[in-house]
Write an enzyme that holds these catalytic residues in place. Structure first.
Site, PDB file in Angstrom:
ATOM      1  N   ASP A  29       0.847  -1.180   0.000  1.00  0.00           N
ATOM      2  CA  ASP A  29       0.000   0.000   0.000  1.00  0.00           C
ATOM      3  C   ASP A  29       0.895   1.248   0.000  1.00  0.00           C
ATOM      4  O   ASP A  29       1.907   1.295   0.709  1.00  0.00           O
ATOM      5  CB  ASP A  29      -0.859  -0.038   1.271  1.00  0.00           C
ATOM      6  CG  ASP A  29      -1.894   1.048   1.302  1.00  0.00           C
ATOM      7  OD1 ASP A  29      -2.792   1.012   0.455  1.00  0.00           O
ATOM      8  OD2 ASP A  29      -1.803   1.940   2.183  1.00  0.00           O
ATOM      9  N   GLU A  81       1.423   0.248  -4.874  1.00  0.00           N
ATOM     10  CA  GLU A  81       0.951   1.534  -5.376  1.00  0.00           C
ATOM     11  C   GLU A  81       2.165   2.447  -5.469  1.00  0.00           C
ATOM     12  O   GLU A  81       2.758   2.786  -4.447  1.00  0.00           O
ATOM     13  CB  GLU A  81      -0.074   2.140  -4.424  1.00  0.00           C
ATOM     14  CG  GLU A  81      -1.381   1.384  -4.340  1.00  0.00           C
ATOM     15  CD  GLU A  81      -2.362   2.056  -3.381  1.00  0.00           C
ATOM     16  OE1 GLU A  81      -3.505   2.284  -3.793  1.00  0.00           O
ATOM     17  OE2 GLU A  81      -1.991   2.350  -2.231  1.00  0.00           O
TER      18      GLU A  81
END
Ligand code: CA
Length: 659
Positions: A342, A371
């Site tokens: 993340d 990400e």
């Protein structure tokens, strides 16, 4: 995770309890932090370099009750504190309490615990060997030749199984994925059988470490959360177990889930959120080494690149070590097949490269992606950020392509704007699609200046990009299409959905779909559903019969991809050599792949995407072609022959042909 999600999760104040001279903190490199259990004694050790004293408490229960024993821990080498308790303590619990700068902090289970009681407030004394399900020693992770062979299915445990019509008994639990033979009311496969039928290779489970937002003592209230609010990084979430009070249960049940998926030939990818914690001063990080685990801004407050109130400092040795050891633990103990980071850009590149090399020692089949962005600004220098723009500096780690995503569906910031698949077919959309087709690599026929958010390729090789058109964040695909194509008929909107996923599944790179897209799911047009009730988030399994055309199309697309290496090239050289774009009418993308050169029994492949709402005539190269996709239908087992020449491509559809 979207920035907008966690902003509302922020609960703690922004004051820093202490900012020490972290550079002087010693690095401790032995692997005995946390609990060392034997039937004869249990030893607890924590790293708390600035502590003046540390108290260990032993409890009978995971929650409530008075301490059975209170023990002063002894200071050891390199900032460590340790204590032992004699006898077999299996089944008991413990906490640490640190005093630093004259201030006694709250009790904490520490950061290196692997088992916790309900709500993760106390660490548990267990024998990890007790948590192995039968046959666990024979469980093997999924081996992959190239990461581009992977097809990812991102799911939340509750979304997948919680509906009344899921046919699954252990609704919302790890065990849901162990149930074979489950059916929808119409008699179609649901659950793990559905995943096998769909043909995906890996499930990406949304956060499944212990997170903070669900009260595990009140699970009957059926609260929902995505789980991007980490509490204990090395213990599974209690809310997904059948008994959050008995620490072994959540561990064993998660292993059972992994085992069942592996038996079905499916890998398990964990969504890991090391970039921030649920709370600031009250986190286990802050209660053992205040300030150290987080970055600070110029005022000495928590910096906030996560948008959640804090950001971790992966560049500090013991944070880097913590993240790396945590990932290794999940890979080894739970046989995990991949990790999705993340807000990965919050982490520094050196840490990500270390994680990659350490995982390679366990298995080079373990996939790592993340990400390649962050939610707000950070003190970490730009050149050190594991962002997509720095992608070439961390090989064999993939980043999500928001370029192809928004090229297909429309920009995430603007609710009303569409993309290529919904009929907005400007040059920017077209080049963003081509950027996706070549797997975000360097290709002489892509105009990078025209690509959505990136003016240069970010993948060294196509295995370093995730192509997708939807995930848990923002509107799901069907809802987004509804919102940007209000003027289109329901039939046209369905074709937009199919066209978008056709681009994802035929592009070089690693394809990724969001759970339920194959059933044409809706989330009631709500953008951010991170804590909304099951009624919004659950998969309605009656959709499998109702939208069987969508399911069948997705399934056939995936089958085609998995059977044909032409869509799964591993290197940029192969893509440049073998994939050529051709001139085609406005609003279309057309390319051919030399399949023979990459060992495909389709010696040549031709793909056309028509983003226009209306049909167009294209100049189809001459040859003995077989059409396996046309006019919104897949026909893999009964391809239609065509010898080339002028060809009418229906609006909002793809052509796939081979010879
Ligand atoms: Ca929890």
């Amino acid at each position: 995770m979207a920035a907008v999600v966690c902003g509302v999760l922020t609960m703690a104040c922004k004051t820093q309890t202490s900012v020490g001279d972290f550079a002087t903190y010693p690095e401790y490199t032995k692997n005995d932090l946390g609990l060392t259990y034997t039937p004869e004694k249990s030893t607890m050790k924590l790293w708390a370099p600035a502590a003046e004293s540390v108290v260990l408490r032993i409890y009978e229960e995971g929650l409530g009750g008075e301490a059975l024993e209170t023990i002063q821990m002894k200071k050891g080498a390199k900032g460590t504190w340790s204590a032992s308790v004699e006898g077999d303590r299996k089944g008991q619990f413990y906490t640490y309490q640190v005093t630093e700068e004259g201030k006694t902090l709250d009790e904490t289970p520490g950061v290196w615990n692997k088992a916790v009681g309900a709500n993760g407030l106390r660490a548990a004394i267990i024998d990890l060997a007790d948590t192995n399900p039968e046959g666990w020693a024979d469980d093997k992770r999924i081996e992959v030749e190239n990461f581009s062979d992977i097809v990812i299915y991102e799911m939340h445990h509750r979304d997948f199984s919680i509906a009344d019509n899921s046919g699954i008994t252990n609704k919302g639990k790890f065990l849901a994925l162990t149930e074979k033979g489950t059916r929808t009311p119409e008699g179609l496969a649901s659950g793990i059988d559905h995943l096998k039928e769909l043909g995906i290779t890996h499930v990406h489970i949304l956060p499944s470490y212990d997170y903070g937002s669900i009260d595990e003592t009140r699970l009957e209230e059926n609260n929902y959360n995505w789980g991007y609010d980490p509490k204990n990084y090395n213990a599974p979430e209690g809310g997904y177990s059948t008994d959050p009070f008995t620490p072994e249960v959540r561990i064993r049940e998660m292993k059972q889930m992994v085992q069942a998926l592996h038996e079905a030939g499916i890998g398990v990818i964990m969504d890991v959120v090391y970039n921030h914690t649920f709370v600031n001063d009250g986190s286990n990080f802050s209660l053992t080494a205040p300030g150290y685990y987080y970055r600070q801004n110029d005022e000495g407050d928590y910096s906030n690149a996560s948008g959640c109130g804090n950001e971790t400092a992966s560049e500090r040795p013991m944070v880097r070590r913590y993240i790396t050891e945590s990932v290794k633990y999940w890979a080894k103990e739970f046989h995990i097949d991949g990790f999705r980071f993340d807000l990965m850009a919050i982490h520094d590149i050196e840490t990500m490269n270390l994680i990659r090399s350490e995982l390679d020692k366990i298995s080079p089949s373990i996939f790592v992606y993340g990400e390649g962005w962050m939610a707000s600004s950070t003190p970490l220098p730009v050149e050190q950020q594991a962002s997509k723009h720095n992608g070439p500096k961390f090989p064999r780690i993939a980043v999500f392509s928001d370029d192809i995503r928004d090229g297909l569906r429309g920009e995430w910031m603007s609710a009303g704007e569409g993309g290529f698949a919904t009929g907005k077919v400007t040059n920017r959309q077209k080049e963003s699609i081509k950027f996706g087709v070549v797997g975000a690599t360097q290709h002489p026929q892509v105009d990078y200046e025209a690509v959505n958010y990136s003016s240069a390729p970010y993948a060294n090789d196509p295995i370093e990009v995730i192509n997708y058109v939807s995930c848990h964040d923002d509107e799901c695909l069907r809802d987004k299409i509804d919102m940007v194509a209000k003027d289109a008929t329901p039939e046209q909107r369905k074709r937009m959905d199919l066209l978008a996923q056709t681009v994802v599944m035929t592009s070089q790179g690693v394809p990724f779909i969001f759970c339920g897209e194959e059933l044409y799911r809706s989330k009631q047009h709500i953008r951010n559903t991170y804590n909304l009730p099951d009624e919004v988030n659950r998969i309605d399994w009656s959709h499998k019969a109702k939208h069987n055309d969508v399911f069948t199309y997705y399934k056939e697309l995936i089958r085609m991809r998995r059977n044909h290496p032409a869509f799964r090239m591993a290197t940029t050289e192969q893509v440049v050599e073998n994939l050529k774009f051709h001139d085609s009418p406005e609003g279309t993308v057309m390319y051919t792949i030399n399949g023979a050169a990459v060992g495909d029994d389709w010696s040549e492949v031709l793909v056309i995407y028509n983003g226009n709402r209306g049909g167009v005539d294209v100049d189809f190269p001459m040859g003995d072609w077989n059409l396996v996709c046309e006019d919104g239908r897949m026909q893999l087992d009964s391809p239609r022959p065509f010898t080339g020449g002028s060809f009418y491509v229906h609006g909002t559809s793809a052509i796939i042909a081979f010879k």
